[in-house]
Design a protein around this motif. Sequence first.
Motif, PDB file in Angstrom:
ATOM      1  N   LEU A  40      50.677  40.611  36.815  1.00 11.73           N
ATOM      2  CA  LEU A  40      49.684  40.266  36.895  1.00 11.73           C
ATOM      3  C   LEU A  40      48.621  40.580  36.049  1.00 11.73           C
ATOM      4  O   LEU A  40      48.584  41.912  35.618  1.00 11.73           O
ATOM      5  N   THR A  41      47.710  39.687  35.518  1.00 10.86           N
ATOM      6  CA  THR A  41      46.553  40.003  34.877  1.00 10.86           C
ATOM      7  C   THR A  41      45.367  39.551  35.722  1.00 10.86           C
ATOM      8  O   THR A  41      45.421  38.883  36.791  1.00 10.86           O
ATOM      9  N   GLN A  42      44.268  40.579  35.570  1.00 14.59           N
ATOM     10  CA  GLN A  42      43.104  40.195  36.451  1.00 14.59           C
ATOM     11  C   GLN A  42      41.799  40.483  35.817  1.00 14.59           C
ATOM     12  O   GLN A  42      41.756  41.544  34.984  1.00 14.59           O
ATOM     13  N   GLU A  43      40.909  39.845  36.054  1.00 13.99           N
ATOM     14  CA  GLU A  43      39.701  40.248  35.536  1.00 13.99           C
ATOM     15  C   GLU A  43      38.591  40.235  36.726  1.00 13.99           C
ATOM     16  O   GLU A  43      38.759  39.514  37.575  1.00 13.99           O
ATOM     17  N   THR A  44      38.030  41.422  36.834  1.00 14.75           N
ATOM     18  CA  THR A  44      36.997  41.688  37.911  1.00 14.75           C
ATOM     19  C   THR A  44      35.696  41.808  37.447  1.00 14.75           C
ATOM     20  O   THR A  44      35.504  42.594  36.662  1.00 14.75           O
ATOM     21  N   ARG A  45      34.643  40.972  38.212  1.00 12.54           N
ATOM     22  CA  ARG A  45      33.385  40.973  37.640  1.00 12.54           C
ATOM     23  C   ARG A  45      32.243  41.552  38.497  1.00 12.54           C
ATOM     24  O   ARG A  45      32.472  41.126  39.645  1.00 12.54           O
ATOM     25  N   PHE A  46      31.334  42.199  37.948  1.00 16.21           N
ATOM     26  CA  PHE A  46      30.230  42.676  38.884  1.00 16.21           C
ATOM     27  C   PHE A  46      29.117  42.456  38.086  1.00 16.21           C
ATOM     28  O   PHE A  46      28.928  42.378  37.031  1.00 16.21           O
ATOM     29  N   THR A  47      28.058  42.485  38.875  1.00 11.89           N
ATOM     30  CA  THR A  47      26.530  42.438  38.134  1.00 11.89           C
ATOM     31  C   THR A  47      25.649  43.554  39.092  1.00 11.89           C
ATOM     32  O   THR A  47      25.961  43.568  40.080  1.00 11.89           O
ATOM     33  N   MET A  48      24.765  43.773  38.221  1.00 16.32           N
ATOM     34  CA  MET A  48      23.456  44.684  39.032  1.00 16.32           C
ATOM     35  C   MET A  48      22.249  44.294  38.301  1.00 16.32           C
ATOM     36  O   MET A  48      22.216  44.037  37.372  1.00 16.32           O
TER      37      MET A  48
END
Length: 188
Positions: A114-122
């Motif tokens: 599995l490869t994953q990209e997890t994105r957040f913003t502030m």
Amino acid sequence: MALHESRTPIVRKVCESSDPDEHGSSLQPVQKREVVLRLEAESLENMRKRATVRVDQPKGSTFEIICDEGPYLDGDDTAPPPLAYYSASIAFCFLTQLSRYATVRKLKIRSMKLTQETRFTMEGSIIKGTLAGQGVEVVTHLDIESDEPEEAIRQMIEVGKNSCFIHQSIMNPVPSTIQAKVNGQLLS
């Protein structure tokens, strides 16, 4: 960074505690169960934190986990940041459910990655009290090696997604309550 910090394990088992009657119980074809974890966490020096997490149901072991932040948040970068643990937990939980399904259905899977990209913003201001963070997106790519029919793999992925506690918590947010005490008094 103090010398003792660099030698402190990032993750260590504190207590072994499982119930032999529960071993393999999650591999039953039909089940109704609840998983309960208890955690205590504290801030240490700089941006380091320590959590002690215990699996209460089904009865499991207790681990101590250390996290830190990188220099961009004045951390010492001695352990993964909290968001790295969060991102890894999404992947680990999903892979657990996929593996569990393959075991119960006796699917022959040569490999699963599995490869994953997890994105957040502030956005906002700490000074004005308007700073707010949020999750933006989790994109997961699976690479499965198997001679099983495509429909069996599709079904495994669907059941894995639906039974992954963390994916479901993202897709269907759960209630969250924060209670605080200041100097022993409940903050109203």
